[in-house]
Scaffold this motif. Structure first.
Motif, short mmCIF file in Angstrom:
data_model
loop_
_atom_site.label_atom_id
_atom_site.label_comp_id
_atom_site.label_asym_id
_atom_site.label_seq_id
_atom_site.Cartn_x
_atom_site.Cartn_y
_atom_site.Cartn_z
N ARG A 69 11.82 -22.66 -20.10
CA ARG A 69 12.89 -23.21 -19.24
C ARG A 69 13.47 -24.45 -19.92
N GLY A 70 14.79 -24.52 -19.96
CA GLY A 70 15.45 -25.63 -20.62
C GLY A 70 15.92 -25.30 -22.02
N HIS A 71 15.36 -24.25 -22.63
CA HIS A 71 15.81 -23.82 -23.96
C HIS A 71 17.16 -23.12 -23.81
N ALA A 72 18.01 -23.26 -24.81
CA ALA A 72 19.36 -22.68 -24.74
C ALA A 72 19.33 -21.17 -24.57
N ARG A 73 18.26 -20.53 -25.02
CA ARG A 73 18.16 -19.07 -24.95
C ARG A 73 17.46 -18.58 -23.69
N PHE A 74 16.96 -19.47 -22.86
CA PHE A 74 16.25 -19.03 -21.66
C PHE A 74 17.11 -18.11 -20.79
N PRO A 75 18.40 -18.40 -20.56
CA PRO A 75 19.22 -17.47 -19.76
C PRO A 75 19.34 -16.09 -20.37
N VAL A 76 19.31 -16.00 -21.71
CA VAL A 76 19.37 -14.70 -22.38
C VAL A 76 18.10 -13.91 -22.10
N PHE A 77 16.96 -14.58 -22.11
CA PHE A 77 15.69 -13.92 -21.81
C PHE A 77 15.70 -13.41 -20.36
N CYS A 78 16.26 -14.19 -19.47
CA CYS A 78 16.38 -13.73 -18.08
C CYS A 78 17.31 -12.53 -17.98
N GLU A 79 18.39 -12.55 -18.76
CA GLU A 79 19.34 -11.44 -18.76
C GLU A 79 18.68 -10.14 -19.23
N ILE A 81 15.91 -9.07 -18.41
CA ILE A 81 15.09 -8.55 -17.31
C ILE A 81 16.02 -7.93 -16.27
N LEU A 82 15.64 -6.79 -15.74
CA LEU A 82 16.47 -6.12 -14.75
C LEU A 82 16.63 -6.98 -13.50
N GLU A 83 17.75 -6.81 -12.82
CA GLU A 83 18.14 -7.72 -11.74
C GLU A 83 17.07 -7.87 -10.65
N ARG A 84 16.41 -6.78 -10.29
CA ARG A 84 15.43 -6.83 -9.20
C ARG A 84 14.29 -7.80 -9.53
N SER A 85 13.83 -7.77 -10.76
CA SER A 85 12.76 -8.69 -11.18
C SER A 85 13.31 -10.05 -11.56
N ARG A 86 14.55 -10.08 -12.06
CA ARG A 86 15.16 -11.35 -12.45
C ARG A 86 15.32 -12.29 -11.26
N MET A 87 15.44 -11.73 -10.05
CA MET A 87 15.60 -12.54 -8.84
C MET A 87 14.53 -13.62 -8.75
N TRP A 88 13.31 -13.26 -9.11
CA TRP A 88 12.22 -14.25 -9.04
C TRP A 88 11.79 -14.75 -10.42
N ALA A 89 11.92 -13.92 -11.46
CA ALA A 89 11.47 -14.33 -12.80
C ALA A 89 12.28 -15.49 -13.35
N GLN A 90 13.52 -15.63 -12.91
CA GLN A 90 14.37 -16.71 -13.41
C GLN A 90 13.86 -18.10 -13.02
N HIS A 91 12.91 -18.14 -12.08
CA HIS A 91 12.35 -19.42 -11.65
C HIS A 91 11.05 -19.77 -12.39
N ALA A 92 10.69 -18.94 -13.37
CA ALA A 92 9.47 -19.19 -14.14
C ALA A 92 9.69 -20.34 -15.12
N SER A 93 8.58 -20.82 -15.68
CA SER A 93 8.63 -21.90 -16.66
C SER A 93 8.89 -21.38 -18.07
N ALA A 94 8.54 -20.13 -18.31
CA ALA A 94 8.77 -19.50 -19.61
C ALA A 94 8.80 -17.99 -19.41
#
Length: 218
Positions: A69-79, A81-94
């Motif tokens: 979290r905080g790395h410039a590529r973190f949003p890409v890593f979230c992207e 992940i499929l939307e259903r899991s991204r809903m909660w995974a985007q709040h992870a620390s890594a």
């Protein structure tokens, strides 16, 4: 940090049939995370534990592609992940993606490895248990974008296999989750041991067993 009101007594949910180390019961896969950052010192200890997993002829085929979290590529890593899991995974620390080499050297010759996925699984388990011992939580995610994720992460088309994405973080309040996920925010049980063991040979009667409704402890 996890609030006292949200604390879960894992040992009240999980009762082993035989005595084992508590860490095997204490590791479970929550979805609620706190959005906080994870120190490098913690994450590197988890990777270090994974590094010492056993592998066939010590080939160590696993690799870990990660963004904190905080790395410039973190949003890409979230992207990835499929939307259903991204809903909660985007709040992870890594977010960590575990991949492995498909080829290995055998008697001096490069051949398709029969154990690379098995070996990567051993490394994942070490990672997960070390994170748990340090007071952090991990959730393996099969719901990643199998078509686009390799390109997003720069993984070559040949020679590598993606296995799983892993959300790492502090466990948060289940009230932050959508209702369907909040209802499942507790440790699951396991199939009884007598349905898993095949002493003396293959037991066809044990190839299937009842499974609870998705989300129920089992």
């Amino acid at each position: 940090m996890t609030t006292d009101a949200n604390a879960i007594d894992v040992h009240a949910f999980r009762k082993p049939e035989h005595e084992i180390a508590p860490i095997f019961l204490e590791r479970w896969s929550p979805r609620a995370f706190t959005n906080e950052e994870i120190p490098d010192s913690v994450l590197m200890r988890c990777f270090e534990a994974a590094r010492w997993a056993p592998s066939s002829t010590n080939q160590q085929p696993w690799r870990f592609i990660y963004a904190k979290r905080g790395h410039a590529r973190f949003p890409v890593f979230c992207e990835a992940i499929l939307e259903r899991s991204r809903m909660w995974a985007q709040h992870a620390s890594a977010i960590v993606f575990i991949i492995s080499k498909k080829m290995a050297f055998a008697r001096g010759e490069l051949k398709l490895s029969r154990s690379h996925a098995f070996d990567a699984g051993a490394a994942w388990e070490n990672f997960a248990l070390q994170a748990t011992m340090l007071g952090w939580s991990v959730h393996p995610i099969g719901g990643y974008d199998q078509v686009n994720a390799p390109g997003l992460l720069g993984i070559p088309d040949e020679g590598w296999q993606m296995h799983i994405a892993v959300a790492v973080g502090r466990r948060g309040d289940k009230a932050s989750l959508a209702a369907e996920f909040a209802a499942r925010e507790h440790p699951n049980l396991r199939v009884p041991l007598n349905l898993l063991l095949m002493e003396g040979g293959f037991k066809p009667e044990l190839t299937d067993f009842p499974k609870g409704t998705p989300g129920e402890p089992r």
